[in-house]
Design a protein around this motif. Structure first.
Motif, PDB file in Angstrom:
ATOM      1  N   ALA A 140      27.864  -5.968  49.531  1.00 62.89           N
ATOM      2  CA  ALA A 140      26.528  -5.588  49.990  1.00 62.89           C
ATOM      3  C   ALA A 140      26.547  -4.234  50.678  1.00 62.89           C
ATOM      4  O   ALA A 140      25.621  -3.428  50.507  1.00 62.89           O
ATOM      5  N   HIS A 141      27.579  -3.956  51.464  1.00 61.80           N
ATOM      6  CA  HIS A 141      27.644  -2.675  52.172  1.00 61.80           C
ATOM      7  C   HIS A 141      27.707  -1.505  51.204  1.00 61.80           C
ATOM      8  O   HIS A 141      27.108  -0.455  51.441  1.00 61.80           O
ATOM      9  N   VAL A 142      28.404  -1.690  50.088  1.00 60.24           N
ATOM     10  CA  VAL A 142      28.525  -0.624  49.090  1.00 60.24           C
ATOM     11  C   VAL A 142      27.164  -0.314  48.486  1.00 60.24           C
ATOM     12  O   VAL A 142      26.726   0.847  48.447  1.00 60.24           O
ATOM     13  N   ASP A 143      26.491  -1.340  48.006  1.00 58.35           N
ATOM     14  CA  ASP A 143      25.207  -1.137  47.346  1.00 58.35           C
ATOM     15  C   ASP A 143      24.165  -0.567  48.308  1.00 58.35           C
ATOM     16  O   ASP A 143      23.448   0.385  47.978  1.00 58.35           O
ATOM     17  N   ALA A 144      24.077  -1.133  49.511  1.00 58.35           N
ATOM     18  CA  ALA A 144      23.055  -0.701  50.463  1.00 58.35           C
ATOM     19  C   ALA A 144      23.292   0.737  50.917  1.00 58.35           C
ATOM     20  O   ALA A 144      22.371   1.568  50.901  1.00 58.35           O
ATOM     21  N   VAL A 145      24.510   1.031  51.338  1.00 66.52           N
ATOM     22  CA  VAL A 145      24.789   2.372  51.864  1.00 66.52           C
ATOM     23  C   VAL A 145      24.625   3.431  50.782  1.00 66.52           C
ATOM     24  O   VAL A 145      24.049   4.502  51.030  1.00 66.52           O
ATOM     25  N   ASN A 146      25.081   3.159  49.583  1.00 68.42           N
ATOM     26  CA  ASN A 146      24.950   4.159  48.523  1.00 68.42           C
ATOM     27  C   ASN A 146      23.499   4.383  48.123  1.00 68.42           C
ATOM     28  O   ASN A 146      23.112   5.510  47.781  1.00 68.42           O
ATOM     29  N   MET A 147      22.680   3.344  48.191  1.00 72.10           N
ATOM     30  CA  MET A 147      21.255   3.535  47.933  1.00 72.10           C
ATOM     31  C   MET A 147      20.631   4.445  48.988  1.00 72.10           C
ATOM     32  O   MET A 147      19.820   5.317  48.665  1.00 72.10           O
ATOM     33  N   VAL A 148      21.022   4.262  50.238  1.00 72.74           N
ATOM     34  CA  VAL A 148      20.477   5.092  51.312  1.00 72.74           C
ATOM     35  C   VAL A 148      20.979   6.526  51.185  1.00 72.74           C
ATOM     36  O   VAL A 148      20.217   7.488  51.375  1.00 72.74           O
ATOM     37  N   ILE A 149      22.257   6.702  50.869  1.00 71.84           N
ATOM     38  CA  ILE A 149      22.808   8.052  50.688  1.00 71.84           C
ATOM     39  C   ILE A 149      21.997   8.827  49.659  1.00 71.84           C
ATOM     40  O   ILE A 149      21.647  10.001  49.862  1.00 71.84           O
ATOM     41  N   ASP A 150      21.678   8.176  48.551  1.00 75.07           N
ATOM     42  CA  ASP A 150      20.941   8.846  47.472  1.00 75.07           C
ATOM     43  C   ASP A 150      19.494   9.128  47.844  1.00 75.07           C
ATOM     44  O   ASP A 150      18.854  10.003  47.243  1.00 75.07           O
ATOM     45  N   ALA A 151      18.957   8.401  48.834  1.00 74.56           N
ATOM     46  CA  ALA A 151      17.528   8.498  49.153  1.00 74.56           C
ATOM     47  C   ALA A 151      17.210   9.489  50.260  1.00 74.56           C
ATOM     48  O   ALA A 151      16.109  10.047  50.292  1.00 74.56           O
ATOM     49  N   VAL A 152      18.146   9.707  51.184  1.00 70.17           N
ATOM     50  CA  VAL A 152      17.851  10.564  52.343  1.00 70.17           C
ATOM     51  C   VAL A 152      18.087  12.029  52.004  1.00 70.17           C
ATOM     52  O   VAL A 152      18.800  12.360  51.045  1.00 70.17           O
ATOM     53  N   PRO A 153      17.505  12.949  52.775  1.00 66.63           N
ATOM     54  CA  PRO A 153      17.784  14.377  52.562  1.00 66.63           C
ATOM     55  C   PRO A 153      19.281  14.671  52.731  1.00 66.63           C
ATOM     56  O   PRO A 153      19.957  14.059  53.559  1.00 66.63           O
ATOM     57  N   GLU A 154      19.772  15.595  51.930  1.00 67.35           N
ATOM     58  CA  GLU A 154      21.196  15.942  52.010  1.00 67.35           C
ATOM     59  C   GLU A 154      21.523  16.465  53.408  1.00 67.35           C
ATOM     60  O   GLU A 154      20.763  17.221  54.006  1.00 67.35           O
ATOM     61  N   GLY A 155      22.671  16.034  53.910  1.00 66.75           N
ATOM     62  CA  GLY A 155      23.097  16.455  55.236  1.00 66.75           C
ATOM     63  C   GLY A 155      22.671  15.530  56.357  1.00 66.75           C
ATOM     64  O   GLY A 155      22.946  15.813  57.524  1.00 66.75           O
ATOM     65  N   THR A 156      22.028  14.406  56.027  1.00 67.42           N
ATOM     66  CA  THR A 156      21.584  13.450  57.041  1.00 67.42           C
ATOM     67  C   THR A 156      22.770  12.649  57.566  1.00 67.42           C
ATOM     68  O   THR A 156      23.569  12.123  56.789  1.00 67.42           O
TER      69      THR A 156
END
Length: 304
Positions: A94-110
């Motif tokens: 779950a941590h992999v899927d959730a965190v990677n979804m957030v990484i792709d969604a937020v502005p770069e450098g967040t």
């Protein structure tokens, strides 16, 4: 519950497109210390907390706004910085899927952070300085990720606390931590990378798979295009997995966690064999960063 949004829909509706960090992603796996976990991370200064749970959290578990409306007699409302979203947090990755979804969604450098309920982040001087201040300094040192040590907390008495969780009487191991060089695919060692061990994962290692015995986690990091978190809590960009830059020591942080204690106390394969977690090197946890620094469980680096 109607209106309980899921993470995928929240992202699709641009819920994170203009988000400003630092942002905490907290995976809620059970009912242990949820309100305390959320409140602790709000106090550290995270601008937004994404609380992921399989079912909607009761309003009583959500922290209240710091300045509720006082003039109209309205009841205090949950803090708007906490967004509760539906997600299958019991899935083994779950941590992999959730965190990677957030990484792709937020502005770069967040700046992002992730943990589970009944886990609590501490960093040097965290009682008087915010997580934003700490990460600003870390970024000035040209670092895009920070090593965190996961230090196991546990209740002193499983007869009184069968789930192994006690916030008022929490204990942890003051010794028994060590590091080994991290092997690369060529049989050598990764530069500035180590595998760290200790705590309950070390003392009760026979009850844990070999790939779950490490206590290091890259829990604080800056989003970048294409970055992916892996199942072992490391990233696919090797520099993110280093504990310091080449020229001096950098900041590290600690996540104090009841997660392993809960699992050992409740899993059928271990609960019958473990009477309690106390040993000669158990000490009360004082819920402050200085205690962890004094024991060498995090590093202030050049930050004073």
């Amino acid at each position: 519950m109607s209106g309980f949004r899921d993470l995928k829909t929240f992202i699709a509706n641009n819920g994170l497109k203009k988000a400003k960090g630092p942002i905490a992603v907290i995976l809620i796996e059970d009912d242990a210390a949820i309100a305390t976990t959320l409140s602790h991370h709000l106090k550290l200064g995270f601008r937004q907390i994404i609380a992921l749970s399989s079912n909607p959290l009761p309003e009583a578990m959500l922290p209240l706004a710091a300045h509720p409306a006082a003039s109209d007699g309205a009841a205090p409302r949950p803090d708007s910085r906490v967004v509760n979203l539906q997600f299958n947090t019991r899935h083994h990755q779950a941590h992999v899927d959730a965190v990677n979804m957030v990484i792709d969604a937020v502005p770069e450098g967040t700046w992002l952070y992730y943990c589970y309920n009944s886990e609590f982040l501490f960093f040097p001087f965290s009682e008087s300085r915010s997580v934003g201040e700490m990460l600003a300094f870390h970024a000035e040192e040209r670092r895009r990720a920070m090593l965190t040590y996961v230090v196991d907390l546990y209740a002193p008495d499983l007869a009184r606390f069968p789930d192994a969780v006690s916030l008022s009487e929490a204990r942890f191991d003051q010794t028994g931590y060590y590091a080994l060089g991290r092997r690369n695919r060529e049989g050598g060692f990764h530069e500035r990378q180590l595998d760290f061990f200790g705590g309950l994962r070390w003392r009760f290692e026979e009850h844990l798979p070999a790939d779950r015995r490490r206590i290091d986690r890259i829990a604080l990091f800056r989003s970048t295009k294409g970055l992916k978190l892996q199942a072992d809590h490391r990233f696919d960009i090797e520099e993110y997995n280093t504990y310091s830059c080449p020229w001096h020591h950098n900041l590290t942080a600690t996540i104090t966690s009841f997660r392993v204690a809960k699992a050992l106390a409740q899993n059928p394969g271990s609960r019958a064999e473990i009477r309690d977690f106390n040993w000669r090197n158990s000490v009360p946890f004082r819920w402050n960063a200085q205690q962890l620094m004094d024991l060498g469980l995090m590093e202030p680096g050049q930050w004073f």
